[in-house]
Design a protein around this motif. Structure first.
Motif, short mmCIF file in Angstrom:
data_model
loop_
_atom_site.label_atom_id
_atom_site.label_comp_id
_atom_site.label_asym_id
_atom_site.label_seq_id
_atom_site.Cartn_x
_atom_site.Cartn_y
_atom_site.Cartn_z
N UNK A 62 0.83 -1.21 0.00
CA UNK A 62 0.00 0.00 0.00
C UNK A 62 0.86 1.26 0.00
N UNK A 63 1.92 1.26 0.81
CA UNK A 63 2.82 2.41 0.86
C UNK A 63 3.47 2.65 -0.49
N UNK A 64 3.83 1.58 -1.17
CA UNK A 64 4.43 1.72 -2.50
C UNK A 64 3.44 2.32 -3.49
N UNK A 65 2.18 1.91 -3.43
CA UNK A 65 1.18 2.45 -4.35
C UNK A 65 0.94 3.94 -4.09
N UNK A 66 0.96 4.35 -2.83
CA UNK A 66 0.84 5.79 -2.52
C UNK A 66 2.01 6.54 -3.14
N UNK B 47 -11.71 8.70 -4.86
CA UNK B 47 -12.67 7.62 -5.08
C UNK B 47 -12.06 6.38 -5.72
N UNK B 48 -10.79 6.49 -6.16
CA UNK B 48 -10.15 5.38 -6.86
C UNK B 48 -9.88 4.23 -5.89
N UNK B 49 -10.29 3.03 -6.29
CA UNK B 49 -10.08 1.83 -5.49
C UNK B 49 -9.54 0.72 -6.39
N UNK B 50 -8.49 0.04 -5.92
CA UNK B 50 -7.90 -1.07 -6.67
C UNK B 50 -7.85 -2.28 -5.74
N UNK B 51 -8.75 -3.23 -5.98
CA UNK B 51 -8.83 -4.42 -5.13
C UNK B 51 -9.02 -3.99 -3.67
N UNK C 40 -7.48 1.53 -1.19
CA UNK C 40 -8.38 2.67 -1.35
C UNK C 40 -7.56 3.97 -1.29
N UNK C 41 -7.50 4.67 -2.42
CA UNK C 41 -6.69 5.89 -2.50
C UNK C 41 -7.20 6.96 -1.56
N UNK C 42 -8.51 6.97 -1.34
CA UNK C 42 -9.10 7.99 -0.48
C UNK C 42 -8.60 7.95 0.95
N UNK C 43 -8.09 6.79 1.39
CA UNK C 43 -7.58 6.67 2.76
C UNK C 43 -6.32 7.51 2.96
N UNK D 227 -4.29 -5.69 -8.64
CA UNK D 227 -5.64 -5.99 -9.12
C UNK D 227 -5.88 -7.50 -9.20
N UNK D 228 -4.91 -8.22 -9.75
CA UNK D 228 -5.08 -9.66 -9.94
C UNK D 228 -4.80 -10.48 -8.68
N UNK D 229 -3.81 -10.05 -7.88
CA UNK D 229 -3.34 -10.90 -6.79
C UNK D 229 -3.35 -10.25 -5.41
N UNK D 230 -3.70 -8.92 -5.31
CA UNK D 230 -3.80 -8.26 -4.02
C UNK D 230 -2.53 -7.53 -3.60
N UNK D 231 -2.65 -6.72 -2.53
CA UNK D 231 -1.55 -5.89 -2.05
C UNK D 231 -0.37 -6.72 -1.54
N UNK D 232 -0.64 -7.89 -1.00
CA UNK D 232 0.43 -8.73 -0.48
C UNK D 232 1.37 -9.16 -1.60
#
Length: 477
Positions: free
Chosen positions: A43-47, A104-108, A111-114, A239-244
């Protein structure tokens, strides 16, 4: 000053600033991966990657224009920085207005809004740091640039340990540590380089704004396209396999950054030399070719060494739960190697102020990457993403290598490059197929020795063209 000596001197200066900050990111990995699970790390990497793609859009990539135009001796540097500051402030203001739809963007499960407040703050502070960095570098204050790298290393270390350790802020702490470090850098540049003296309230020279925007505007989609090539696969893996799964893939991507470390130290200095080279076309071709052969040889040699030792490095740098990430490293190293090669060719466009050429060639890689990600990731997982990235950079190398010949003709020594690439491919295949055992490491060592043998001439050229000239001049005084 002799152009090779100047290139060598600038490389040493940039190495001081760049090496410490880059090495820190590796040294912190054991601590960070122990303080954060694979989900939080992903998640930190995606931010962070979201911010990386927003900055060029928000700032119109004006920091690149600040570097290029600050290098022009005839340009008024006050105008250059003023245009940069105004563009950045307006861009961040627009981003704030658009923050709600972005949130509002959410990927699996991400949640970007967080993290929207963190993202806005991150974009604002990092945009100004990049602007200050590039303006100072273009203005010739390379030592300040290097000192900032050391300061950034110290502050990042301090804030990361504080926010992830005692305070246990998790993803928020990881991002706030970067923001706080960038803020310290901005203050440092403002005070030491007296940047406040370069900002005008009014009376910017006519034409400078349009000239800078004409140069940097094509770089916006160029940077986005590079982001697509380098980072979009992380969103697709999520998207396919999750944040882990993305956390493992992100951890794996850190090890190939050793190649980028070698590359970036040199490229920061090389960009200055590329712009300042004003000799005849034949002399420029020879200069660029000589430097490219040494540079590419070094990049391939470092890449080969990393594939050989990737399991050991992974074991040292990350916590046990991330160890399986080494399976993605070999192919990612090949991708990173060619990203460094095409980054060298970008200096041709910078020197010629042909940013549209950079855009068109980068687009070929982005399109290839998107198509192959959809094809490879569902079937091959994260290694499919890495393979798609390799193919993308190969496409960019072919298109960019061909396109830049109308400006500067570089002799790439293609038979040598093909041989080097095949060695990396063979090392990767062996590592992923055999996985462990004495036979694996004997074969890997033989291939690495072959890589060094193939690059013995570029290594000798490095001694003759750089160290020999530098030391010879020094001893003659």
């Amino acid at each position: 000053m002799d152009k090779y000596k100047k290139l060598f001197s600038n490389t040493l200066i940039f190495a001081i600033g760049t090496f410490s900050s880059k090495v820190l990111s590796f040294l912190l990995m054991p601590f960070v991966t122990r303080m954060m699970g694979t989900d939080d790390y992903g998640a930190a990497d995606l931010v962070q990657q979201t911010v990386n793609v927003l900055i060029p859009i928000v700032t119109l990539q004006v920091n690149s224009a600040a570097l290029r135009f600050a290098l022009d001796k005839a340009a008024d540097k006050r105008d250059v920085l003023t245009v940069g500051v105004r563009t950045t402030v307006i861009g961040v203001g627009v981003l704030v207005l658009l923050s709600y739809p972005i949130s509002l963007i959410t990927i699996n499960d991400f949640h970007l809004g967080d993290y929207i407040i963190l993202i806005l703050t991150f974009v604002f502070v990092s945009s100004f740091r990049q602007l200050c960095q590039q303006f100072v570098r273009g203005s010739g204050h390379v030592k300040l640039f290097a000192i900032d790298g050391i300061i950034a290393t110290a502050t990042t270390l301090l804030f990361t340990i504080l926010f992830l350790g005692p305070l246990k802020w998790g993803v928020t702490g990881y991002i706030v540590a970067i923001i706080a470090s960038d803020f310290c850098s901005v203050i440092f540049f403002i005070i030491t380089a007296k940047l406040y003296r370069y900002v005008k309230i009014k009376n910017v020279t006519n034409g400078i704004t349009s000239q800078m925007l004409k140069y940097c505007t094509p770089l916006i989609p160029t940077v986005i396209l590079w982001w697509i090539t380098n980072v979009s696969d992380r969103y697709m893996v999520t998207y396919y396999f999750g944040s882990s799964a993305n956390g493992l893939y992100t951890a794996a991507s850190k090890i190939p950054n050793f190649v980028i470390l070698f590359s970036q130290i040199f490229i920061d200095a090389w960009q200055l030399s590329a712009v300042e080279e004003h000799n005849s076309r034949e002399e420029r071709n020879k200069f660029f070719t000589n430097v490219f052969r040494v540079y590419s040889g070094g990049v391939f040699a470092v890449a080969s060494a990393l594939i050989l030792s990737c399991q050991l490095i992974t074991r040292i740098l990350v916590s046990p739960v991330f160890y399986d990430s080494w399976n993605y490293v070999p192919i990612l190293i090949i991708a990173t190697t060619y990203s460094c090669i095409v980054n060298f060719l970008a200096s041709v466009y910078m020197a010629e102020k042909k940013s549209v050429g950079a855009l068109l060639t980068a687009s070929s890689g982005a399109i290839t990457n998107i198509l192959l990600n959809f094809l490879f990731i569902p079937r091959l997982g994260a290694n499919g993403a890495a393979l798609a990235t390799v193919c993308s950079f190969l496409v960019v190398f072919v298109t960019r290598g061909t396109n830049t010949r109308k400006y500067i003709k570089i002799d790439f020594k293609l038979p040598l490059m093909i041989s080097e690439t095949l060695i990396l491919a063979a090392q990767s295949g062996l590592m992923l197929y055999l996985k462990q055992g004495i036979i694996l490491y004997v074969l890997e060592a033989i291939l690495f020795a072959l890589m060094i043998f193939l690059n013995r001439k570029p290594i000798m050229e490095l001694v003759n063209l750089v160290f020999g000239r530098f030391l010879g001049r020094k001893n003659s005084k």
